[in-house]
Enzyme design. Structure first.
Site, PDB file in Angstrom:
ATOM      1  N   ASP B 286      34.272  54.644  38.795  1.00 17.63           N
ATOM      2  CA  ASP B 286      34.445  55.020  37.053  1.00 17.63           C
ATOM      3  C   ASP B 286      35.005  56.487  36.959  1.00 17.63           C
ATOM      4  O   ASP B 286      35.509  57.071  37.702  1.00 17.63           O
ATOM      5  CB  ASP B 286      32.520  54.652  36.667  1.00 17.63           C
ATOM      6  CG  ASP B 286      31.986  56.181  37.946  1.00 17.63           C
ATOM      7  OD1 ASP B 286      32.231  56.408  38.734  1.00 17.63           O
ATOM      8  OD2 ASP B 286      30.898  56.449  36.761  1.00 17.63           O
ATOM      9  N   GLU B 287      35.018  56.526  35.808  1.00 18.36           N
ATOM     10  CA  GLU B 287      35.463  57.808  34.434  1.00 18.36           C
ATOM     11  C   GLU B 287      36.864  58.655  35.228  1.00 18.36           C
ATOM     12  O   GLU B 287      36.501  59.407  35.340  1.00 18.36           O
ATOM     13  CB  GLU B 287      34.505  58.455  34.590  1.00 18.36           C
ATOM     14  CG  GLU B 287      33.371  57.566  32.899  1.00 18.36           C
ATOM     15  CD  GLU B 287      32.330  58.024  33.107  1.00 18.36           C
ATOM     16  OE1 GLU B 287      31.687  57.896  31.936  1.00 18.36           O
ATOM     17  OE2 GLU B 287      31.071  59.105  34.004  1.00 18.36           O
TER      18      GLU B 287
END
Lengths: 646, 646
Positions: B286-287
């Protein structure tokens, strides 16, 4: 708490922020480092500050020890310390690691929120205990106490500087130690609830880390039915025997005339000596019935042959033999005061549960004495009652200096007929902390208001040691009632106090009785009532505060209206039905208290006869039900007295 | 809770007394016997009955398994069971031990006090889960969670039939697993706060015993700063790196062009594969910021050489390589939805945190999908909010049957930016139980009043699993105020709700910020307010009860008068000062609510404009302060609406 021997307050406060840190200087070892780590963790819990191990802020506590002290905590070891706190830092100095442990317990208590931040007040403390033996006896025989329960209570003991864990390990109702040599002891004697030898080692190490001695008690020759379940040949009458389920004093006793008994005990103590490093072993000796001895011709013949006059003489003979066995293992004897006999060595410790008279008698005869009389936590007495009980009061006050020096301390006793592992914390704490202060602090520290104010703080602080004396109340009450009755049950619970459960009246209870009544959920002494009492007293002061009056009125109204909310829930609940009279009486006490408060606030004299009538009614409301008393009635009576005063 | 698939109530109840016992019939093994022992202990705690292991009463629960099931808990294993309770006994039948575990959790919830005794209602239950993946993700990277915290949460998970512990083990802020192969990972990346390999084995075994899979997450290539503290060569820009103390999304990312990275990960996964038996490993994903990748010419050249268009392509390349490494170790991949890419195998599990749209997209592409969107426990939303969020709602409702079957469940997520080991239990529980029901029970089970009534009971029951979601409140509030302000603080606390802490607004918090504010002490959702709301609604019913009206008035009066009692204590307290507006507003809400209640009880119409004026004022009182909102204002608004109704 306990109050130090010498405290000199300074100017200002030492800030405790997230980067406060802890440093050991000079002597260090694993025990000391672990203790500093625990102190950090403890203050982190108290404050919510993270206090990481690698913090490097300029403010710190420096812990400086001169040496390790004895390898294991030892009777009479140096527990002294000096603590200096200033705005620029704190320094704890101690000759031994145990002294440093005591000083750290003090430091943890100094940390509080001062309005702007967490901090500790500037202070110079010099401290050492008044008595070297400051114990807690826990009866793990009648009710089983798992290792985690024992450990969290050791943690709490350390927080108030208690230094002897007297572990009551065997009883008619259970034999709680694993013996590899005599495995039927635990197999037949414990219902599977016993400490393995690993458990024992773990507890002893846990206690050692906290500067606490572990004195095991193997109760004999009476209170020993559980031994006989697996080894009936030790008893003075033929078996079979089984673990006792009810409570009381039972006839089975070891056979003092049998060499097999001594040979068994010799091997048994050999095994136990390897588990318990302390110099003292407690051999019980209390409440021995002569029934089996009288009925056994062999024992009677043995007495005649040895010139033993009576059962007392038989027990003295038994004790002496046991003491000799232990001496060969390098152990000294402790026992309940009944074992006192000229034949025993003078370093025998006699534990007096019958009063300062017997304590004085023991030390006059040259023995060492420990007081437990009026330190019985199972009696449901208030902390102030125990606090007032000084080992050197009564007959002991008349002793000479040498005799007084042989009064080496006291022990709080937690007997567990009516207490389970779930409820035990709330029976021990916070009251044991008041006893801890009595045994540590100077004899002149006796102000009960101060004690209670500090006890409240200590009680909250003990939450962070893991004992559940306060946190247990909520789920235990939740078990009994649901919203909205739950709220009304809390009002009632706060107005009650535990009455002493009388063994004779309580013969229907066994080791298997549920401990899930209202009685088991409430603390022995209600902090809410104590605060209310203080407010009521404040009404009589020169300048009564309106806040006190409003608070008192609020509580009285809540009491008066409570039964209407609670009574229906009590009727439909098998666990609470027995409490219905208490609830009804609380509402009556509230109504009477309100009458009194009206007279007080209106400055009006009550009509003739009102005071006596109300007083009599309140005395009636004070009657125990379900082993509880309505403390609220006592407070209402205070109001009535105040209203009736001209 | 969770509600079973099929429940047929019978006649009468099965008595649960002190001699009730538990028996295993047919297949048995250590895991099953331990579980039966825990069930006995759990019911003993719930009821206060002793329930000894050797009880032999005529009434019993017979647990009958056909076989062990898979050695370790496994995705899709048979969790079904049937439970029959009659007045003469109970019988639990299951094809696997895991099924028996689920049935035992149900039986524990059936036991309650029925007025005369403890008992369980006669019932026939047939049960199996709606979704096979019912998880709780715990972020142990941002705040360290000791093993005992993890274990007690696993115990609570088992009580509500959650079956996947998603262990978020690495983050920018901490690397929490011991690697013997690469020891600088924990040495430089954890501030000393990491799980030893023994800890990991212990947790995995603990979870297995409770039928819970452990899916470890090693977040990469972003959220990986703590890896680089010890091994900067893994990063896409030169170091040095240190563990991150603040929160957000940070540029450091693994170098997807470096063979050294893959060789490192290969060995690392080899080591981890031996610790975590589950088939799935979560690789995060993620991210990921492209900052470092864009700035690194070597990585840009690598992209060009391999025809990789952009950073998204680079991450896809990285994920594919990692997936291949794991496949060689017999492991499948799970990741946050961003990792979705046609190059990954279709048994990859994609965890959707952006909504049912992305979930639907994943399963349409043939992947397996798990929903976490709107199951974020750190947002401070009420249980009802999570409860309404069905994995197969929204875009996912339009899927065909085959696609729907690839939606295999959901996971509650506990991110810990603003949560410490002390406060985490109260953020997870009881709300995670509502999510557990959503994932286990039939889609048609949606009655929120029923859910809340059962959630209250489950929340109380969870006390006995050891989680401190309720018991923490008392010491945490004690830390903030002493009597008599403590009582007034409770009134305020009961009237508040946690507002979502916005990461952007909360940039001043770090991993080392104290979590000791009022915010940290209160539950996200106030059960007291919920009960009050129900009473207010009851006022509008056909036959409003006087008890409801009296209770509502009592609470409103307490609110109105509270600030006078509390405000002075707030002023002098650095931890509470920020809460002063909330306290003032509570008293205003109380006064407005009382006005409304007067109109209602007198059956009088309020003057023109009153409703709008009061409503506007209450809307103003609802504004968040100190990351909390005044739920009390919402309830007062209900009263105003009711009063204004013709």
């Amino acid at each position: 708490m306990p109050m130090p021997q010498k405290t000199v307050w300074g100017q200002g406060r030492l800030l405790i922020g997230a980067d406060f840190n802890f440093r050991v200087e000079g002597y260090t070892d694993a025990r000391l480092r672990a203790a500093v780590g625990r102190l950090r963790g403890r203050i982190a819990l108290q404050t919510g500050l993270p206090l990481l191990a690698d913090a490097t802020g300029p403010l710190q506590l420096v812990v400086s020890c001169r040496g390790a002290g004895p390898k294991n905590p030892t009777l009479g070891e140096d527990e002294s310390y000096a603590l200096d706190v200033s705005t620029s830092g704190a320094r704890l100095s101690a000759p031994t690691v145990t002294g440093a442990l005591r000083g750290m317990a003090t430091f943890a208590q100094l940390v509080s929120a001062d309005g702007k931040s967490y901090s500790a007040p500037a202070v110079h403390i010099e401290d050492r205990p008044r008595f070297p033996w400051r114990g807690l006896m826990l009866d793990c025989g009648r009710h089983w106490m798992p290792v985690d329960v024992v450990e969290r209570n050791l943690e709490a003991m350390a927080a108030v500087k208690l230094n002897v864990f007297h572990w009551h390990l065997t009883e008619d109702q259970g034999f709680r130690v694993e013996s590899k040599r005599f495995p039927r002891l635990q197999e037949k004697g414990s219902d599977g609830q016993y400490y393995t030898q690993d458990d024992i080692r773990r507890v002893v190490a846990f206690a050692r880390d906290r500067g606490i001695r572990v004195v095991p008690e193997f109760d004999m020759p009476g209170h020993a039915t559980s031994w006989f379940a697996g080894y009936p040949e030790l008893a003075s009458a033929p078996g079979p025997y089984g673990v006792e389920r009810s409570f009381g004093i039972f006839p089975p006793a070891m056979d003092p005339s049998s060499e097999r008994v001594y040979s068994f005990l010799d091997k048994f103590f050999g095994e136990m000596a390897g588990l318990f490093p302390d110099r003292y072993v407690h051999i019980g000796g209390d409440e021995v019935l002569e029934t089996q001895w009288k009925a056994n011709p062999k024992i009677q013949a043995f007495s005649a042959a040895h010139g033993i006059k009576d059962s007392r003489g038989l027990q003295a003979y038994f004790n002496k033999r046991v003491q000799e066995l232990l001496a060969r293992r390098g152990k000294k004897v402790m026992g309940w005061a009944e074992i006192q006999d000229p034949g025993l060595p003078r370093d025998t410790v006699l534990q007096s549960w019958r009063g300062q008279d017997s304590l004085a008698d023991s030390v006059k005869k040259g023995f060492l004495g420990v007081l437990s009389f009026d330190y019985y936590l199972n009696y449901g007495k208030p902390a102030s009652f125990h606090y007032r009980n000084d080992p050197l009061s009564g007959a002991a006050a008349e002793l000479d200096a040498g005799e007084k020096a042989r009064v080496i301390g006291g022990e709080a006793c937690m007997w567990t007929e009516f207490v389970s592992a779930q409820t035990v914390d709330s029976r021990i704490w916070p009251r044991a902390a008041a006893i801890a202060e009595r045994l540590w602090s100077p004899a002149g520290v006796t102000d009960e208001d101060s004690m209670y104010a500090r006890l409240d703080a200590v009680s909250r602080g003990l939450d962070w040691t893991g004992v559940r004396h306060r946190s247990y109340e909520r789920p235990a009450l939740d078990r009994l009632a649901r919203a909205p009755a739950r709220e009304a049950l809390q009002v009632l619970a706060d107005a009650l106090e535990v009455d002493r459960i009388d063994l004779l009246r309580a013969q229907h209870f066994t080791t298997r009785s549920p401990r899930n009544r209202l009685l088991d959920a409430i603390p022995p002494e209600s902090p809410a009532l104590r605060r209310l009492e203080a407010s009521v007293r404040a009404l009589s002061s020169a300048r009564p505060s309106p806040e006190d009056a409003a608070g008192v009125r609020r509580t009285l109204v809540a009491w008066r209206d409570n039964d209407a909310r609670l009574a229906p829930a009590l009727r439909d609940n098998f666990l609470l039905a027995e409490d219905a009279p208490l609830s009804a009486n609380l509402s009556k006490a509230g109504a009477l208290g309100l009458e009194a408060l009206d007279f007080i606030e209106e400055g009006q004299a009550p009509p003739a006869g009102w005071r006596d009538r109300s007083g009599a009614e309140l005395a009636e409301l004070d009657k125990p039900y379900a082993e509880m008393t309505l403390g609220a009635a006592r407070v209402a009576r205070l109001l009535v007295e105040r209203a009736a005063r001209p």
